[in-house]
Design an enzyme around this catalytic site. Structure first.
Site, mmCIF file in Angstrom:
data_model
loop_
_atom_site.group_PDB
_atom_site.id
_atom_site.type_symbol
_atom_site.label_atom_id
_atom_site.label_comp_id
_atom_site.label_asym_id
_atom_site.label_seq_id
_atom_site.Cartn_x
_atom_site.Cartn_y
_atom_site.Cartn_z
ATOM 1 C CB THR A 176 51.321 53.455 -4.942
ATOM 2 O OG1 THR A 176 51.866 53.396 -4.309
ATOM 3 C CG2 THR A 176 49.870 53.020 -4.913
ATOM 4 N N GLY A 206 53.320 52.737 4.640
ATOM 5 C CA GLY A 206 52.842 53.404 4.401
ATOM 6 C C GLY A 206 51.475 53.816 4.392
ATOM 7 C CG ASP A 207 49.474 56.556 0.701
ATOM 8 O OD1 ASP A 207 50.538 56.086 0.857
ATOM 9 O OD2 ASP A 207 48.728 56.476 0.251
HETATM 10 N N1 ASP Z 1 51.604 55.909 -0.922
HETATM 11 C C1 ASP Z 1 53.515 55.268 -1.614
HETATM 12 C C2 ASP Z 1 53.954 54.610 0.132
HETATM 13 O O1 ASP Z 1 53.821 55.571 0.357
HETATM 14 C C3 ASP Z 1 53.890 55.292 -2.587
HETATM 15 C C4 ASP Z 1 53.740 56.119 -3.461
HETATM 16 O O2 ASP Z 1 52.362 55.989 -3.604
HETATM 17 O O3 ASP Z 1 54.465 56.827 -4.658
HETATM 18 O O4 ASP Z 1 53.949 53.977 0.031
#
Ligand code: ASP
Length: 309
Positions: A176, A206-207
């Protein structure tokens, strides 16, 4: 520190290549890319530009860089597609814009900016792509977004799943990109963009585009961009929790960010980290895994980039 400073932190994901698999060439490429990202954000802040413009500019460079899991270089879903999520938030007035599950626009963060300037906060799928097209934003096709390492990661993850073996290499799962900034007028902003997690089911969000989870900014407290196991960041409202600790418990940025990453996320399968900046220009970048591609720049200081501890 007075308000007459600016500060910038950027990340290229907490799912770093394990140190054992890193080569000097790759390491140098990551540091060089992070320096280019810092340069893009600094150029805005140095000239008195807005934090929201600086974080957007930095994330555009991160999205254009195939080394990172966002825009070009995004990971693949279990169906072999790419579905991207992104969000921006302006600490001046808590305006926020986010997109989820989009494919086509080269820079999902710029689509999130368009949403921020509309009455909505979160737009998904085709209508978000239409918004980008109507605004004349640049598009890419499957070839543009394709990278061999992400495709191989999908094949490896699917093979591991088929054999019932647990995933051990975070670089295969995560990634990300994000940026947080304080501008010379004392404004904070955050931006986050991602391809999500390798082999995620189609439609999974995702978040990153969830305001208060992977992305948050409020001039009264801090700006935060997260990276890691998104479901856990959502359930623990990571970004909002850091701000709440500052606001209600009087914690420093470092205390608040470290507590959330180490005490809330880590024991609950929430591997990852955050970058955060407060209105005094303090920067915190805690993570609970082997590494996080990251960099900082502050008025009067030389930019710095890091991968491991
Ligand atoms: N947070 C991101 C998600 O869950 C992935 C990541 O940051 O590795 O989509």
């Amino acid at each position: 520190m007075t308000k007459q400073t600016w500060a910038l932190a950027v990340h290229g994901g907490a799912g770093t290549i394990l140190r054992a698999k890193m080569t000097p060439e790759k390491e140098a490429a990551y540091h060089a890319a992070l320096r280019r990202v810092l340069e893009a954000g600094q150029a805005v802040l140095r000239d008195g530009g807005l934090a929201i413009d600086a974080v957007t500019a930095a994330v555009v460079v991160l999205e254009d860089e195939p080394l990172f899991n966002a825009g070009r270089g995004a990971v693949y879903t279990s169906a072999g597609e790419q579905e991207m999520d992104a969000a921006v938030m302006d600490g001046r007035d808590r305006q926020a814009g986010a997109v989820a599950g989009i494919f086509g626009p080269r820079n999902p963060i710029r689509v999130a900016r368009l949403v921020m300037d509309s009455p909505q906060v979160l737009l998904t799928g085709a209508p978000a792509v239409d918004l980008a097209r109507a605004a004349g934003l640049p598009f890419g096709d499957r070839d543009y977004f394709f990278t061999e390492p992400r495709w191989t990661a999908l094949q490896e993850t699917m093979a591991l799943r088929a054999s019932g073996t647990a995933e051990t290499d975070p670089a295969r799962r995560h990634g990300t990109v994000g940026a947080v900034a304080l501008d010379l007028s004392g404004n904070l902003a955050a931006a986050t963009s991602t391809g999500g997690m390798t082999a995620k089911p189609p439609g999974r969000v995702g978040d990153s585009p969830v305001i208060g989870a992977g992305t948050f900014a409020d001039n009264a407290t801090c700006a935060v961009s997260g990276t890691g196991h998104g479901e856990i960041f959502i359930r623990w409202t990571a970004g909002a929790e850091i701000a709440a600790r500052i606001r209600h418990a009087g914690q420093t940025l470092e205390q608040a960010a470290t507590a959330v990453v180490m005490e809330d996320l880590m024991p609950n399968d929430g591997s990852g980290g955050v970058i955060a900046v407060d209105r005094a220009g303090n920067i915190a970048m805690p993570f609970n895994c082997e590494g996080m591609y990251r960099g900082t720049a502050r008025r009067g200081e030389a930019p710095q980039t890091f991968i491991y501890r």
